[in-house]
Design an enzyme around this catalytic site. Structure first.
Site, short mmCIF file in Angstrom:
data_model
loop_
_atom_site.label_atom_id
_atom_site.label_comp_id
_atom_site.label_asym_id
_atom_site.label_seq_id
_atom_site.Cartn_x
_atom_site.Cartn_y
_atom_site.Cartn_z
N HIS A 31 0.83 -1.20 0.00
CA HIS A 31 0.00 0.00 0.00
C HIS A 31 0.87 1.26 0.00
O HIS A 31 2.06 1.21 0.34
CB HIS A 31 -0.92 -0.01 1.22
CG HIS A 31 -2.14 -0.87 1.02
ND1 HIS A 31 -3.20 -0.86 1.88
CD2 HIS A 31 -2.46 -1.75 0.03
CE1 HIS A 31 -4.14 -1.71 1.44
NE2 HIS A 31 -3.71 -2.27 0.32
N GLU A 35 0.88 4.01 1.90
CA GLU A 35 1.39 4.44 3.20
C GLU A 35 2.53 3.52 3.63
O GLU A 35 3.56 3.95 4.16
CB GLU A 35 0.27 4.39 4.26
CG GLU A 35 -0.94 5.25 3.93
CD GLU A 35 -2.03 4.51 3.14
OE1 GLU A 35 -1.69 3.70 2.26
OE2 GLU A 35 -3.22 4.76 3.39
N CYS A 63 -6.05 2.01 5.56
CA CYS A 63 -6.89 0.81 5.73
C CYS A 63 -6.78 0.28 7.16
O CYS A 63 -5.79 0.50 7.86
CB CYS A 63 -6.47 -0.26 4.73
SG CYS A 63 -4.80 -0.89 4.99
N CYS A 113 -2.52 -0.50 7.26
CA CYS A 113 -1.72 0.72 7.34
C CYS A 113 -2.02 1.48 8.63
O CYS A 113 -1.13 2.16 9.17
CB CYS A 113 -1.94 1.59 6.11
SG CYS A 113 -1.31 0.80 4.62
C1 HJL Z 1 -5.09 2.70 1.13
C2 HJL Z 1 -3.61 1.85 -0.50
C3 HJL Z 1 -4.62 0.90 -0.90
C4 HJL Z 1 -5.85 0.91 -0.20
N1 HJL Z 1 -6.04 1.84 0.79
N2 HJL Z 1 -5.32 3.62 2.10
N3 HJL Z 1 -3.89 2.71 0.52
N4 HJL Z 1 -4.39 0.05 -1.91
O1 HJL Z 1 -2.50 1.89 -1.05
C5 HJL Z 1 -7.77 -0.49 0.50
C6 HJL Z 1 -8.48 -1.76 0.09
C7 HJL Z 1 -7.53 -2.96 -0.01
C8 HJL Z 1 -8.32 -4.22 -0.26
C9 HJL Z 1 -7.50 -5.36 -0.83
N5 HJL Z 1 -6.79 -0.01 -0.50
O2 HJL Z 1 -4.58 -4.56 -0.74
O3 HJL Z 1 -9.46 -2.04 1.08
O4 HJL Z 1 -4.91 -6.92 -1.39
O5 HJL Z 1 -6.59 -2.76 -1.02
O6 HJL Z 1 -4.34 -6.37 0.98
O7 HJL Z 1 -8.92 -4.65 0.95
O8 HJL Z 1 -6.56 -5.81 0.12
P1 HJL Z 1 -5.02 -5.91 -0.27
ZN ZN Z 2 -3.24 0.13 3.64
#
Ligand code: HJL
Ligand code: ZN
Length: 190
Positions: A77, A79, A114, A124
């Site tokens: 992600h 963050e 998240c 995060c």
């Molecule tokens: C935040 C990120 C990102 C998400 N949220 N704040 N920064 N990709 O870089 C939130 C989303 C999750 C899914 C899939 N996304 O990423 O809820 O595969 O990407 O662990 O729950 O989970 P994974």
């Molecule tokens: Zn996250």
């Protein structure tokens, strides 16, 4: 060098006052725009959002680290990438990154951090909460976020709630929501 005439008093600039050379730590929209630039670097993927983030020293306005979704190796992600990159630059594992962060570090992220990941990876919110200095004090005390996470993958994301319960203040920076969501969801099936 000889002076054969009186040059008079030293002349001072009386034109317009120029903006300060460095970034202005109170211009939150400026940092959110830079975080959005990061989000645009992220590869489109149907199973997550394209997010961008920055770590900033709120005392000086200096940008300490930048990151975007899937920038670092693996399913990472935005963050998390910011924290990982700063940790690496200071020869620390990510879980000890707080030891190298300035005491007044803030994070700008285009989307609320998240609290639950479908992959099962550490959230995060937890990664931010565990940033502690050597004396155990919280290193990242504030999160500036561009939008709340849409309810697409995990329902109502409780990242903001979790952070606030752990004394990390969360502040919404308004103004870029539409753009942030269109970047975040590019690559999603309609
Ligand atoms: C935040 C990120 C990102 C998400 N949220 N704040 N920064 N990709 O870089 C939130 C989303 C999750 C899914 C899939 N996304 O990423 O809820 O595969 O990407 O662990 O729950 O989970 P994974
Ligand atoms: Zn996250």
């Amino acid at each position: 060098m000889s002076r054969d005439f009186d040059e008079g008093p030293v002349r001072t600039w009386d034109g317009p006052v120029l903006p300060a050379a460095g970034p202005d730590p109170s211009d939150h929209l400026q940092y959110m725009r830079l975080a959005l630039d990061q989000a645009q670097e992220s590869p489109p993927k149907p199973s997550n959002f394209r997010v961008g983030a920055l770590l900033v020293d709120a005392d000086t306005g200096a940008i300490l680290s930048r990151g975007y979704t899937l920038e670092c190796e693996g399913n990472t992600h935005a963050e998390q990438c910011c924290l990982l990159k700063f940790a690496k630059a200071h020869d620390l594992p990510e879980e000890r990154v707080g030891e190298a962060l300035p005491p007044n570090t803030v994070i700008y992220t285009t989307m609320e951090p998240c609290n639950l990941r479908l992959s099962g990876n550490l959230s995060c919110a937890d990664r931010i909460i565990r940033t502690k200095g050597k004396g155990g004090e919280q290193s990242i005390k504030k999160v500036y976020l561009g939008v709340k996470e849409p309810e697409k993958f995990v329902g109502d994301n409780e990242g903001r709630k979790k952070l606030e319960e752990n004394s990390v203040e969360c502040v919404h920076v308004p103004g870029l929501e539409e753009r942030i969501l269109s970047v975040a969801t590019a690559g999603h099936e309609l």
